[in-house]
Design a protein around this motif. Structure first.
Motif, PDB file in Angstrom:
ATOM      1  N   ASN A  97       0.816  -1.225   0.000  1.00 54.63           N
ATOM      2  CA  ASN A  97       0.000   0.000   0.000  1.00 54.63           C
ATOM      3  C   ASN A  97       0.844   1.268   0.000  1.00 54.63           C
ATOM      4  OD1 ASN A  97      -2.348  -1.566   0.136  1.00 54.63           O
ATOM      5  ND2 ASN A  97      -2.179  -1.697   2.356  1.00 54.63           N
ATOM      6  N   GLY A  98       2.169   1.113   0.014  1.00 55.46           N
ATOM      7  CA  GLY A  98       3.046   2.268  -0.080  1.00 55.46           C
ATOM      8  C   GLY A  98       3.576   2.788   1.239  1.00 55.46           C
ATOM      9  N   GLY A  99       3.130   2.260   2.358  1.00 54.30           N
ATOM     10  CA  GLY A  99       3.647   2.687   3.656  1.00 54.30           C
ATOM     11  C   GLY A  99       4.718   1.729   4.140  1.00 54.30           C
ATOM     12  N   LEU A 100       5.389   2.111   5.198  1.00 58.51           N
ATOM     13  CA  LEU A 100       6.367   1.211   5.784  1.00 58.51           C
ATOM     14  C   LEU A 100       5.667   0.017   6.418  1.00 58.51           C
ATOM     15  CD1 LEU A 100       8.853   3.644   7.563  1.00 58.51           C
ATOM     16  CD2 LEU A 100       9.276   2.269   5.535  1.00 58.51           C
ATOM     17  N   GLN A 101       6.312  -1.134   6.372  1.00 55.11           N
ATOM     18  CA  GLN A 101       5.746  -2.334   6.995  1.00 55.11           C
ATOM     19  C   GLN A 101       5.577  -2.149   8.499  1.00 55.11           C
ATOM     20  OE1 GLN A 101       5.006  -5.584   5.947  1.00 55.11           O
ATOM     21  NE2 GLN A 101       5.635  -5.565   3.829  1.00 55.11           N
ATOM     22  N   VAL A 102       6.444  -1.358   9.099  1.00 56.11           N
ATOM     23  CA  VAL A 102       6.426  -1.179  10.555  1.00 56.11           C
ATOM     24  C   VAL A 102       5.767   0.132  10.976  1.00 56.11           C
ATOM     25  CG1 VAL A 102       8.429  -2.650  10.969  1.00 56.11           C
ATOM     26  CG2 VAL A 102       8.757  -0.205  10.545  1.00 56.11           C
TER      27      VAL A 102
END
Length: 132
Positions: A97-102
């Protein structure tokens, strides 16, 4: 419009700590995964019970506003530890989705850090001590 920083701090405390409580409650029934993760990196499995401090006790203290700064720094350190132990391979990974996994862990950790620096505001059980 008049600013109400104390109300904003209350909303922040309840949002960050309240949402973390669900994670802590889910771990009440089973710590085996956390124990295994700790033993794999050479940490005694008994330290898995620390998750109750960082995901149950600290959030409860943050919500009610008792020793809020102390609880929020414990919470912050718990989130950083979780990120390094359980999600270290995802720290710089971007999700589909384009965000960081964390990013969720970072939101919890940085929200706790904000609470540490600001304190609980006036809508708290205790506001007179240095760790409030």
């Amino acid at each position: 419009m008049k600013k109400n920083i104390d109300l904003g701090l209350l909303v922040l405390r309840v949002a960050i700590a309240g949402l973390m409580l669900f994670h802590g409650i889910a771990k009440l029934s089973d710590l085996d995964v956390i124990k295994q993760m700790l033993t794999e990196v050479g940490i005694p499995s008994v330290l898995a019970y620390g998750v109750f401090i960082t995901e149950l006790m600290a959030p409860l203290l943050i919500i009610i506003g008792f020793r809020t700064r102390l609880a929020s720094i414990v919470f912050f350190l718990g989130m950083i530890t979780a990120m390094l132990l359980a999600h270290s391979e995802h720290i710089l990974t971007v999700s589909e989705n384009g965000g960081l996994q964390v990013e969720l862990l970072l939101l919890y950790a940085l929200g706790a850090l904000v609470i540490f620096f600001t304190g609980p505001g006036k809508y708290a059980v205790s506001t007179s001590k240095s760790w409030d």
